[in-house]
Scaffold this motif. Sequence first.
Motif, PDB file in Angstrom:
ATOM      1  N   PRO A  90       5.914  -3.350   1.212  1.00  0.00           N
ATOM      2  CA  PRO A  90       5.681  -4.366   0.174  1.00  0.00           C
ATOM      3  C   PRO A  90       4.204  -4.754   0.213  1.00  0.00           C
ATOM      4  O   PRO A  90       3.671  -5.031   1.281  1.00  0.00           O
ATOM      5  CB  PRO A  90       6.548  -5.550   0.633  1.00  0.00           C
ATOM      6  N   TYR A  91       3.531  -4.727  -0.934  1.00  0.00           N
ATOM      7  CA  TYR A  91       2.080  -4.960  -0.890  1.00  0.00           C
ATOM      8  C   TYR A  91       1.619  -5.809  -2.074  1.00  0.00           C
ATOM      9  O   TYR A  91       2.321  -5.949  -3.083  1.00  0.00           O
ATOM     10  CB  TYR A  91       1.316  -3.626  -0.887  1.00  0.00           C
ATOM     11  N   ALA A 114       1.634  -7.052  -7.423  1.00  0.00           N
ATOM     12  CA  ALA A 114       2.616  -6.797  -6.367  1.00  0.00           C
ATOM     13  C   ALA A 114       3.298  -5.456  -6.573  1.00  0.00           C
ATOM     14  O   ALA A 114       3.531  -5.019  -7.699  1.00  0.00           O
ATOM     15  CB  ALA A 114       3.658  -7.914  -6.368  1.00  0.00           C
ATOM     16  N   GLY A 115       3.627  -4.814  -5.475  1.00  0.00           N
ATOM     17  CA  GLY A 115       4.339  -3.544  -5.562  1.00  0.00           C
ATOM     18  C   GLY A 115       5.068  -3.251  -4.272  1.00  0.00           C
ATOM     19  O   GLY A 115       4.880  -3.940  -3.262  1.00  0.00           O
ATOM     20  N   VAL A 116       5.916  -2.256  -4.328  1.00  0.00           N
ATOM     21  CA  VAL A 116       6.590  -1.792  -3.118  1.00  0.00           C
ATOM     22  C   VAL A 116       6.476  -0.277  -3.087  1.00  0.00           C
ATOM     23  O   VAL A 116       7.051   0.419  -3.937  1.00  0.00           O
ATOM     24  CB  VAL A 116       8.076  -2.217  -3.094  1.00  0.00           C
ATOM     25  N   GLU A 117       5.673   0.236  -2.139  1.00  0.00           N
ATOM     26  CA  GLU A 117       5.597   1.687  -1.994  1.00  0.00           C
ATOM     27  C   GLU A 117       6.656   2.161  -1.021  1.00  0.00           C
ATOM     28  O   GLU A 117       6.833   1.587   0.064  1.00  0.00           O
ATOM     29  CB  GLU A 117       4.204   2.138  -1.504  1.00  0.00           C
ATOM     30  N   LEU A 118       7.354   3.213  -1.406  1.00  0.00           N
ATOM     31  CA  LEU A 118       8.280   3.896  -0.500  1.00  0.00           C
ATOM     32  C   LEU A 118       7.612   5.217  -0.146  1.00  0.00           C
ATOM     33  O   LEU A 118       7.177   5.945  -1.031  1.00  0.00           O
ATOM     34  CB  LEU A 118       9.610   4.169  -1.203  1.00  0.00           C
ATOM     35  N   LEU A 157      -1.774   6.954  -1.474  1.00  0.00           N
ATOM     36  CA  LEU A 157      -1.832   5.495  -1.258  1.00  0.00           C
ATOM     37  C   LEU A 157      -1.624   4.867  -2.624  1.00  0.00           C
ATOM     38  O   LEU A 157      -2.569   4.607  -3.362  1.00  0.00           O
ATOM     39  CB  LEU A 157      -3.195   5.072  -0.698  1.00  0.00           C
ATOM     40  N   LEU A 158      -0.393   4.648  -2.996  1.00  0.00           N
ATOM     41  CA  LEU A 158      -0.106   4.346  -4.402  1.00  0.00           C
ATOM     42  C   LEU A 158      -0.607   2.971  -4.836  1.00  0.00           C
ATOM     43  O   LEU A 158      -0.848   2.737  -6.013  1.00  0.00           O
ATOM     44  CB  LEU A 158       1.391   4.505  -4.669  1.00  0.00           C
ATOM     45  N   GLY A 159      -0.757   2.052  -3.883  1.00  0.00           N
ATOM     46  CA  GLY A 159      -1.296   0.743  -4.249  1.00  0.00           C
ATOM     47  C   GLY A 159      -2.715   0.885  -4.767  1.00  0.00           C
ATOM     48  O   GLY A 159      -3.118   0.209  -5.715  1.00  0.00           O
ATOM     49  N   LYS A 160      -3.479   1.773  -4.162  1.00  0.00           N
ATOM     50  CA  LYS A 160      -4.901   1.871  -4.458  1.00  0.00           C
ATOM     51  C   LYS A 160      -5.183   2.406  -5.859  1.00  0.00           C
ATOM     52  O   LYS A 160      -5.595   1.655  -6.743  1.00  0.00           O
ATOM     53  CB  LYS A 160      -5.581   2.748  -3.393  1.00  0.00           C
ATOM     54  N   ILE A 161      -4.963   3.687  -6.060  1.00  0.00           N
ATOM     55  CA  ILE A 161      -5.403   4.299  -7.316  1.00  0.00           C
ATOM     56  C   ILE A 161      -4.333   4.211  -8.405  1.00  0.00           C
ATOM     57  O   ILE A 161      -4.597   3.766  -9.528  1.00  0.00           O
ATOM     58  CB  ILE A 161      -5.800   5.778  -7.076  1.00  0.00           C
ATOM     59  N   ALA A 162      -3.102   4.623  -8.079  1.00  0.00           N
ATOM     60  CA  ALA A 162      -2.082   4.710  -9.129  1.00  0.00           C
ATOM     61  C   ALA A 162      -1.727   3.320  -9.654  1.00  0.00           C
ATOM     62  O   ALA A 162      -1.616   3.117 -10.864  1.00  0.00           O
ATOM     63  CB  ALA A 162      -0.846   5.424  -8.600  1.00  0.00           C
TER      64      ALA A 162
END
Length: 607
Positions: A122-123, A137-141, A214-219
């Motif tokens: 969770p980020y 806010a997001g949640v990467e799996l 690192l999906l929070g960063k770019i995507a």
Amino acid sequence: MTDVENVLDQAGLTNADVREYVKEWAAITGASRIEVVSAADDARLIAAALEAGELLPAGEGSYYSRSYFKDTARAEERTIVATSDERDKGTYNNWRPSAEMKPKLIELMTGASEGKTMYVIPYLMAPAGGPLDKFAAGVELTDNVNVVLQMIRMARVGVDYINHLGNDFVRAVHVTGDLPNLGQGTPDDKRYFVTVADERTILHFGSSYGGNALLGKIAHGLRQGSYDGWKNGFLVEQFMLLGISDKETGKKYNICGGFPSASGKTNLAMTLSPDALGDRYHVEFYGDDIAWIWVDENGVLRGFNPENGVFGVAKDTNEHTNPTAIESIKPGLGVIYTNVAYNEKTQEVWWEGRGDKPTDLDGWLDWKGEKIADRSADEADDNWAHPNSRFTTTLANVPNVAPDYDDAAGVEIHGIIFGGRTRDREPLIRAINDLAEGVYDGLTLGAEATFAADGLEGVLRYDPMSMRPFMSYPEADYGQHWLNVVGKATNNPIFAHVNWFQRGEDGRFLWPGYRENLRPLVWLMQYRNGEVSGVETPVGVIPARDELLLDGLDEQTLADLDTVLTIDKDRWIQEMGYREKHLAQFTGLPEEIWEAHRRVAKALEED
Ligand code: GTP
Ligand code: SPV
Ligand code: MN
């Protein structure tokens, strides 16, 4: 599979929508275990990754990882923005219908994490407590522990960032895939990096490298963020953000700006004042890769850096070019190096431009993990480190980080700059007073592509506002959105175009760059304040030679200065033709942008 509900309860993950999402994807990917992570888990996860050999020790409190050798940079041609509305198709966003992409990704991901742990991250891509939290806010799996460790450094990570947000979070699923069998770069390429922007869902399959994983960063931080910004009145850009404080006047100015990948954003935000200028000016680091920008209720253009760390280019980083970066990666700070050269005996790391190449080859491995000492004669000159090798460190480790970097209110933005690697035509700096001309300048940013994108190094291309690889919606709408947002600002932000990369006929850089880049930025703020008047040209206002702070520049630079402050009219007139074709791709571009283009073209003809 352990009981998912139980794991989520134990971790204090109470958000019901997030719980549903985790369960859905645990079933699809077939992961054998689930683990919810927070920043507090870092030491334990580092120890486990070292134990498993997924990380190697790189001296005291630093770590080393190697990604698969065909997986070392963003893969632009495999990166797609999908929505259910074909009007979202732009020139650069590789738009596809979500009805086509989602089933494809679900198929690729089905059962693909069997035997692995699925980490739940969770980020928040923002300093917490600000006006844009619900978009941040997001949640990467992910099934990759190195991705978890990098995300802990690059984002704010923990359940408290998302528990209260209900369904306002980005679903970001990352599955590494069987890297040796994905056909990277062949017609049978199995990798897909898809942002389903109108569903706030990111599905990335087939990589463990930075910008792909690192999906929070770019995507999210760029692609999804810019789509959300378009719909909700803010801007999300591949921009650095820095402050310049002036001891003499007590004033501080903040400048954000876009340079294409691997073109100097990190270095500029970390810059020290040139020695010869004493300690009058001080640069404060806010961000080096992404800025979220909006106009507040008082009409002030503001921005923050959504990231919590730096994923910086290693190449050419050394005590002279960027002493701040060297400080920020010193032993004991938890830094992770990716794809640099590594000594398996001494645990040292090295990259091209770090300093003298080690002469004792014992223990040295190149970025592919191959022994340097075993190289054949024709491999002798090959790079030891991958050109796109990187270091990951947190903002708190950056010595010049601004005291208020974590303030969710962001900072006032006084200037917006664009730049890139341009070997001729673009002068050191040219200031632009007019909003439409500033936006036009960003949209026509042309530069040499770098190693940060697979297979494109050196190709000259337009990279609008440095967002070409991250563009999520049509360029015409993007231009209009910029006019709308910045048009509301009443604090008079100034635009400028900068270029640190002009070359002489012998190929050398005409401007020394790095910390000397502070000089044109100080000029820009003085110009904005009316303290200097500059020289009008058809393409903006450039500094009169004696308006720039020249103390301490070497003879060669002083000799080259007139060249970097020249407008080559013929080259510019030729450029206007290219720009016309470039802009014509963007159907429906606002008339104000075309007017700006014609104004500049006419001024050049009449000059
Ligand atoms: P991304 O993280 O890929 O978005 O890149 P970035 O824009 O942050 O680029 P960065 O600052 O990491 O610089 C990339 C490369 O350009 C590094 O190898 C730097 O050493 C080099 N570089 C940065 N600034 C200058 C400069 O002023 N002059 C010259 N000649 N090289 C520079
Ligand atoms: C870039 O390529 O612009 C980067 C590095 O900032 S990555 O996170 O890999 O996209
Ligand atoms: Mn970048």
